[in-house]
Design a protein around this motif. Structure first.
Motif, PDB file in Angstrom:
ATOM      1  N   ILE A 147       0.862  -1.330  -0.040  1.00 17.11           N
ATOM      2  CA  ILE A 147      -0.040   0.089   0.052  1.00 17.11           C
ATOM      3  C   ILE A 147       0.886   1.206  -0.025  1.00 17.11           C
ATOM      4  N   PRO A 148       0.592   2.274  -0.724  1.00 10.84           N
ATOM      5  CA  PRO A 148       1.284   3.510  -0.872  1.00 10.84           C
ATOM      6  C   PRO A 148       1.181   4.225   0.524  1.00 10.84           C
ATOM      7  N   TYR A 149       2.114   4.948   0.868  1.00 16.74           N
ATOM      8  CA  TYR A 149       2.037   5.610   2.355  1.00 16.74           C
ATOM      9  C   TYR A 149       2.430   7.157   2.071  1.00 16.74           C
ATOM     10  N   LEU A 150       2.020   7.630   3.186  1.00 14.40           N
ATOM     11  CA  LEU A 150       2.530   9.127   3.161  1.00 14.40           C
ATOM     12  C   LEU A 150       3.051   9.258   4.534  1.00 14.40           C
ATOM     13  N   ASP A 166      12.708   8.313   2.724  1.00 12.79           N
ATOM     14  CA  ASP A 166      11.924   9.021   1.846  1.00 12.79           C
ATOM     15  C   ASP A 166      11.991   8.603   0.392  1.00 12.79           C
ATOM     16  N   ASN A 167      12.983   7.985   0.013  1.00 16.00           N
ATOM     17  CA  ASN A 167      13.053   7.636  -1.266  1.00 16.00           C
ATOM     18  C   ASN A 167      12.654   6.137  -1.546  1.00 16.00           C
ATOM     19  N   HIS A 168      11.854   5.637  -0.869  1.00 13.58           N
ATOM     20  CA  HIS A 168      11.140   4.371  -0.857  1.00 13.58           C
ATOM     21  C   HIS A 168      10.209   4.254  -1.887  1.00 13.58           C
ATOM     22  N   ALA A 169       9.989   3.443  -2.858  1.00  9.70           N
ATOM     23  CA  ALA A 169       9.054   3.420  -3.917  1.00  9.70           C
ATOM     24  C   ALA A 169       7.593   3.558  -3.667  1.00  9.70           C
ATOM     25  N   GLN A 170       7.328   3.222  -2.294  1.00 12.70           N
ATOM     26  CA  GLN A 170       5.796   3.229  -2.083  1.00 12.70           C
ATOM     27  C   GLN A 170       5.609   4.804  -1.513  1.00 12.70           C
ATOM     28  N   SER A 171       6.609   5.552  -1.387  1.00 13.09           N
ATOM     29  CA  SER A 171       5.995   6.849  -0.712  1.00 13.09           C
ATOM     30  C   SER A 171       5.396   7.608  -1.645  1.00 13.09           C
ATOM     31  N   ALA A 172       4.350   8.115  -1.370  1.00 15.23           N
ATOM     32  CA  ALA A 172       3.479   8.849  -2.194  1.00 15.23           C
ATOM     33  C   ALA A 172       3.508  10.458  -1.906  1.00 15.23           C
ATOM     34  N   SER A 173       4.654  10.880  -0.853  1.00 13.00           N
ATOM     35  CA  SER A 173       4.929  12.203  -0.698  1.00 13.00           C
ATOM     36  C   SER A 173       4.840  13.071  -1.928  1.00 13.00           C
ATOM     37  N   ALA A 174       5.172  12.804  -3.092  1.00 22.70           N
ATOM     38  CA  ALA A 174       5.410  13.696  -4.284  1.00 22.70           C
ATOM     39  C   ALA A 174       4.085  13.684  -4.879  1.00 22.70           C
ATOM     40  N   ALA A 175       2.940  13.047  -4.308  1.00 19.49           N
ATOM     41  CA  ALA A 175       1.516  12.998  -4.904  1.00 19.49           C
ATOM     42  C   ALA A 175       0.591  13.125  -3.763  1.00 19.49           C
ATOM     43  N   ARG A 176       0.943  13.849  -2.754  1.00 14.53           N
ATOM     44  CA  ARG A 176       0.234  13.975  -1.578  1.00 14.53           C
ATOM     45  C   ARG A 176      -1.094  14.438  -2.036  1.00 14.53           C
ATOM     46  N   SER A 177      -1.382  15.573  -2.557  1.00 15.95           N
ATOM     47  CA  SER A 177      -2.851  16.001  -2.847  1.00 15.95           C
ATOM     48  C   SER A 177      -3.453  15.030  -3.534  1.00 15.95           C
ATOM     49  N   MET A 206       3.939  11.956   8.003  1.00 18.11           N
ATOM     50  CA  MET A 206       3.493  13.145   8.343  1.00 18.11           C
ATOM     51  C   MET A 206       5.153  13.603   8.700  1.00 18.11           C
ATOM     52  N   SER A 207       5.253  15.161   8.829  1.00 15.41           N
ATOM     53  CA  SER A 207       6.450  15.376   8.917  1.00 15.41           C
ATOM     54  C   SER A 207       7.471  14.948   9.534  1.00 15.41           C
ATOM     55  N   MET A 208       7.205  14.527  10.871  1.00 14.05           N
ATOM     56  CA  MET A 208       8.409  13.994  11.881  1.00 14.05           C
ATOM     57  C   MET A 208       8.062  12.233  11.829  1.00 14.05           C
ATOM     58  N   ALA A 209       7.355  11.829  10.731  1.00 13.42           N
ATOM     59  CA  ALA A 209       7.350  10.451  10.424  1.00 13.42           C
ATOM     60  C   ALA A 209       8.376  10.302   9.256  1.00 13.42           C
ATOM     61  N   LYS A 210       8.706  11.458   8.750  1.00 15.92           N
ATOM     62  CA  LYS A 210       9.812  11.323   7.605  1.00 15.92           C
ATOM     63  C   LYS A 210      11.060  10.468   8.019  1.00 15.92           C
ATOM     64  N   GLY A 211      11.382   9.531   7.182  1.00 18.31           N
ATOM     65  CA  GLY A 211      12.714   8.872   7.510  1.00 18.31           C
ATOM     66  C   GLY A 211      12.278   7.570   8.147  1.00 18.31           C
ATOM     67  N   LEU A 212      11.204   7.156   8.898  1.00 18.01           N
ATOM     68  CA  LEU A 212      10.594   6.121   9.452  1.00 18.01           C
ATOM     69  C   LEU A 212      10.835   4.938   8.212  1.00 18.01           C
ATOM     70  N   LEU A 213      10.342   5.004   7.075  1.00 19.28           N
ATOM     71  CA  LEU A 213      10.884   4.490   5.922  1.00 19.28           C
ATOM     72  C   LEU A 213      11.604   5.433   5.292  1.00 19.28           C
ATOM     73  N   VAL A 268      14.085  18.373   1.590  1.00 23.94           N
ATOM     74  CA  VAL A 268      15.163  17.440   2.359  1.00 23.94           C
ATOM     75  C   VAL A 268      14.596  16.288   2.797  1.00 23.94           C
ATOM     76  N   ASP A 269      15.117  15.264   2.077  1.00 26.14           N
ATOM     77  CA  ASP A 269      14.648  13.908   2.655  1.00 26.14           C
ATOM     78  C   ASP A 269      15.360  13.422   3.783  1.00 26.14           C
ATOM     79  N   MET A 270      14.502  12.352   4.190  1.00 28.09           N
ATOM     80  CA  MET A 270      15.109  11.725   5.678  1.00 28.09           C
ATOM     81  C   MET A 270      15.219  10.379   5.197  1.00 28.09           C
ATOM     82  N   TYR A 271      16.123   9.758   5.889  1.00 28.70           N
ATOM     83  CA  TYR A 271      16.380   8.335   5.592  1.00 28.70           C
ATOM     84  C   TYR A 271      16.384   7.348   6.767  1.00 28.70           C
ATOM     85  N   GLN A 272      16.304   8.033   7.956  1.00 32.76           N
ATOM     86  CA  GLN A 272      16.493   7.264   9.071  1.00 32.76           C
ATOM     87  C   GLN A 272      15.265   7.592  10.231  1.00 32.76           C
ATOM     88  N   PRO A 273      14.677   6.997  10.864  1.00 33.63           N
ATOM     89  CA  PRO A 273      13.593   7.029  11.872  1.00 33.63           C
ATOM     90  C   PRO A 273      14.063   8.112  13.025  1.00 33.63           C
TER      91      PRO A 273
END
Ligand code: ADP
Ligand code: TZD
Length: 580
Positions: free
Chosen positions: A252-255, A266-277, A257-264, A419-424
Motif C-alpha cells: 500500500i502506498p504511504y504518506l 523518503d526515497n522508498h518506492a511506495q512513498s506517495a509524498s510527491a503525489a500527496r494531494s 507526516m513531517s516527523m514520521a519522515k525517515g521512518l521508511l 530535504v529527504d530523511m532516511y532514518q527514523p
C-alpha cells in the motif's frame, strides 16, 4: 539514668551519616529509574539540587531560558521513550517552562517539569512570598498529570508516579511540584533507600482485540485505493521493522507526516509524498498509524480529502477515535502490537492494491518530481529557499545519521518537502501547534541524547525565539550547526509600513536589514559563516558538520521570497477592516 557507651546518643556527624534529605532522595529516585540527564536553569530553591545531581554523576545541562530547557527535555523524551526532565525555579521559571510542558503534551512527548515552589502556607493564604504561585493548579490544564510531593518519604513513589504518567498510554507532559521545605526535610537514610521505587514495565504493551484487528484487515482488503498515513506516534513507538514490513507486505502506498519522515526512507518506492494531494483526495480506505486527524490533516474532511472514505485508525488513545470524522475500524493498542497483529493476518492470499491505483500515483509523482527538479536547478540571485535547500539537501544526503531540527513558515514548509530523511526519529519540527521557538532547545536535546550532529534549519524569525541558547551550545561544545534563512523579517522582509506618518516604524513583519546572525555565534566562540550562494552554503555546511563544533550559517536569501504564513495562507482571517 546514665547511658552506657553503646547507648550513647549519636553525635551530629554520626547522625548526618545515617540521614538523608529531600535533595538526595530526588536525585536517587531519578537515578534509580535510569534517568541520567536534567535540562534546567538554577535558582532558589533548586540550585543545590542541580549541584547535587552533577556531583552524583548526572548531566545537568544549564540553559538561558526555561522554555528551551523544557523543549530539550521534551525532544529527549520523544527520542528515547524515557521522560525528559526539566528543572526550574518557582513562579516565573515554572511559567517559562510551562509553554514547553504544554507543547510536549500537545505533541504526545513524555517529559516531566520539576519546579521548586514556595512555602505552601504562604502561597495558600496569598501572603506574598518570594516567587509565590499556585503552580500545581496552573499546570493542571496543560499537563497530562500534575503532582506535588509534600513529604520526603513520598519522593520515591511521587517520582515513580510521574514517570509512569509521562510514558504510559498516550505520552505527555507531567508537572511535579517540589516545595522548598520538602528538599530540606531529613529522614533516616536506610528508610529513605527503601522508599525508592523502580518503575516496573513503564511502557506496558497494549494488545489490540482480535475482532478489531480482523475488522481492520477486512476493510483494507476490500479497498480499491488504500493509503497508509504514518504519524509521529508511529515514529515514537520504535516499531520500525514491523511498520516497514506492514507497508511492504501490503504494497500500500504511504504518506509520512513531517516527523514520521525517515521512518521508511523518503526515497522508498511506495512513498506517495510527491503525489500527496492526489492520494489524499482519491484514496478510499486510509490507515492512520499514530497520526491524528487534526488541522494538519484538514480534520479528515473537506476539499483535501475529496470523495467519501473509510478510516482504519491505530492509536493508543481510545478517545482519539471519532474525534473529527467517523472511524470505521479503530484498532486500539500500542503501535508495535497493533501492526504486528495486522501483519500476522496478512498471508499469501492478501491482495495488493490494483495496478491502476499504483500507476496513477507513479505518474503524478514523476510529473511533480520533474517540476520540482527544474525549480531546484535554478540559480537565482539573490539565492532563494529552493536554491539554498538544494545545497543543504545534497550535503545532508551524505549524512543520514544527522538530526534535523526545523522551524519557520516558508523555511519549515520548503525544508519538509525538499530535504529527504532516511532514518527514523531524525526530524524534529514545529509539530502539532506549529510553534516557533523549539529550534535551539530541540537541537541541544537531540545533540545531548544522540551524541550525533544536529543541523537546525531556521527562519530568521523562528531563530529569534531561542537564539540566546547559542551560548549554551558553545558552552557544552555541542555539534549543532544552525542555518538561518535570513530574509530580514517574519515570512518576508520587504513589506511596507502601512502608515507613512509613522516614519520611524517599519512594517509589522520587518526586522533589521542585513543582520549578521553569524556574529552572534562568534561572540561565544563558535564559528560563524555568512553565505550568499548555494556553492558557499555547500562549503560552509560540509565544513561545519565535519568540524563537529558549534557553528551558525547566516544564509542571505531574497527578502521577497516565500509567502505570508508559508502554506497556511488560508488559515489567516479574511481581511475586513484593512480592505479599502
Ligand atoms: P502527526 O502530527 O505526525 O500526525 P500526531 O501527534 O497527531 O502525529 O499523532 C500521534 C498519535 O500517536 C497520537 O494520537 C498518540 O495517541 C499516538 N501514539 C503515540 N504513541 C503511541 C504508541 N506507542 N502506540 C500507539 N499510539 C501512539
Ligand atoms: N509565536 C509563536 C510562539 N509561534 C508562532 N507560530 C508564531 C508566533 C507565528 N509565526 C508563525 O506561525 S511562523 C512565524 C511566526 C512568527 C515566523 C515566520 O518567519 P521566519 O520564516 O523568518 O521564521 P520564513 O522562512 O521567513 O517564513
Amino acid at each position: 539514668m546514665s547511658a552506657t557507651l553503646e547507648q550513647a546518643p549519636a553525635t551530629a556527624a554520626e547522625d548526618a551519616v545515617n540521614m538523608t534529605d529531600g535533595f538526595h532522595l530526588v536525585i536517587d529516585a531519578l537515578k534509580h529509574n535510569d534517568i541520567d540527564t536534567i535540562f534546567g536553569l538554577v535558582g532558589i530553591p533548586i540550585t543545590d539540587l542541580a549541584r547535587l545531581a552533577q556531583a552524583e554523576g548526572m548531566r545537568f545541562i544549564g540553559f538561558r531560558h526555561e522554555q528551551h530547557a523544557g523543549n530539550a527535555a521534551a525532544i529527549a523524551g520523544y527520542m528515547t521513550q524515557k521522560p525528559g526532565i526539566c528543572l526550574t525555579v518557582s513562579a516565573p521559571g515554572f511559567l517559562n517552562g510551562l509553554t514547553a510542558l504544554a507543547n510536549a503534551t500537545t505533541n504526545c512527548f513524555p517529559m516531566i517539569l520539576i519546579s521548586g515552589s514556595s512555602e505552601r502556607e504562604i502561597v495558600d493564604l496569598q501572603q506574598g512570598d518570594y516567587e509565590e504561585m499556585d503552580q500545581l493548579n496552573a499546570a493542571k490544564p496543560y499537563a497530562k498529570a500534575a503532582y506535588r510531593i509534600n513529604k520526603a518519604e513520598d519522593i520515591g513513589i511521587g517520582i515513580a508516579r510521574a514517570i509512569r504518567a509521562a510514558v504510559s498510554g498516550r505520552p505527555g507532559g507531567v508537572y511535579l511540584d517540589l516545595p522548598a521545605q520538602l528538599l530540606s526535610q531529613t529522614m533516616d537514610a536506610e528508610r529513605g533507600r527503601k522508599s525508592l521505587v523502580r518503575v516496573v514495565d513503564p511502557v506496558p504493551r497494549q494488545i489490540p482485540a482480535p475482532e478489531a484487528v480482523q475488522r481492520a484487515l477486512d476493510l483494507i482488503q476490500g479497498a480499491k485505493r488504500p493509503l497508509i498515513l504514518l504519524g509521529k506516534g508511529a515514529a515514537y513507538a520504535q516499531a520500525d521493522a514491523a511498520i516497514r514490513a506492514f507497508v511492504e507486505k501490503t504494497g500500500i502506498p504511504y504518506l509520512p507526516m513531517s516527523m514520521a519522515k525517515g521512518l521508511l526512507p523518503d526515497n522508498h518506492a511506495q512513498s506517495a509524498s510527491a503525489a500527496r494531494s492526489y492520494v489524499l483526495a482519491e484514496a478510499d480506505v486510509v490507515v492512520l498509524i499514530g497520526a491524528r486527524l487534526n488541522w494538519l490533516l484538514s480534520h479528515g474532511k473537506g476539499k483535501t480529502w475529496g470523495g467519501p472514505k473509510q478510516f482504519v485508525q491505530i492509536d493508543i488513545a481510545p478517545t482519539e477515535i471519532d474525534s473529527n470524522v467517523a472511524i470505521a475500524a479503530p484498532v486500539i493498542g500500542d503501535i508495535g502490537s497493533c501492526v504486528s497483529a495486522l501483519l500476522a493476518g496478512i498471508d499469501a492470499n492478501f491482495g495488493k492494491p490494483g495496478i491502476e491505483w499504483t500507476r496513477a500515483i507513479a505518474e503524478r509523482k514523476d510529473k511533480n518530481l520533474t517540476k520540482m527538479a527544474a525549480t531546484l536547478a535554478q540559480d537565482p540571485s539573490p539565492m532563494n529557499y529552493h536554491s539554498a535547500l538544494r545545497a543543504i539537501r545534497d550535503v545532508l544526503k551524505t549524512r543520514p545519521d544527522i538530526n534535523v531540527v526545523n522551524e519557520g513558515a516558508n523555511a519549515l514548509d520548503f525544508t519538509r518537502s525538499i530535504v529527504d530523511m532516511y532514518q527514523p526519529r531524525k526530524r524534529f519540527d514545529s509539530g502539532t501547534w506549529g510553534i516557533m521557538g523549539i529550534g535551539m532547545g530541540y537541537s541541544i536535546g537531540a545533540a545531548v541524547v544522540s551524541g550525533l550532529p544536529v543541523v537546525a534549519i531556521e527562519g530568521d524569525s523562528a531563530f529569534g525565539f531561542s537564539g540566546m541558547e547559542v551560548e549554551t551550545i558553545c558552552r557544552y561544545q555541542l555539534p549543532v550547526v544552525t542555518v538561518i534563512f535570513n530574509n530580514n523579517g517574519v515570512y518576508k522582509g520587504c513589506d511596507p509600513n502601512l502608515n507613512p506618518r509613522l516614519k520611524n516604524d517599519v512594517a509589522v513583519t520587518a526586522f533589521v536589514k542585513g543582520a549578521r546572525y553569524d556574529k552572534m555565534m562568534e561572540a561565544f566562540g563558535g564559528t560563524g559563516y555568512h553565505v550568499t550562494t548555494p556553492a558557499q552554503m555547500t562549503k560552509a555546511l560540509t565544513e561545519a558538520i565535519a568540524a563537529g563544533k558549534p557553528a551558525l550559517i547566516n544564509a542571505v536569501i531574497d527578502e521577497a521570497a516565500g509567502a505570508e504564513s508559508g502554506r497556511l495562507i488560508n488559515l489567516n482571517p479574511k481581511k475586513g477592516a484593512l480592505k479599502k
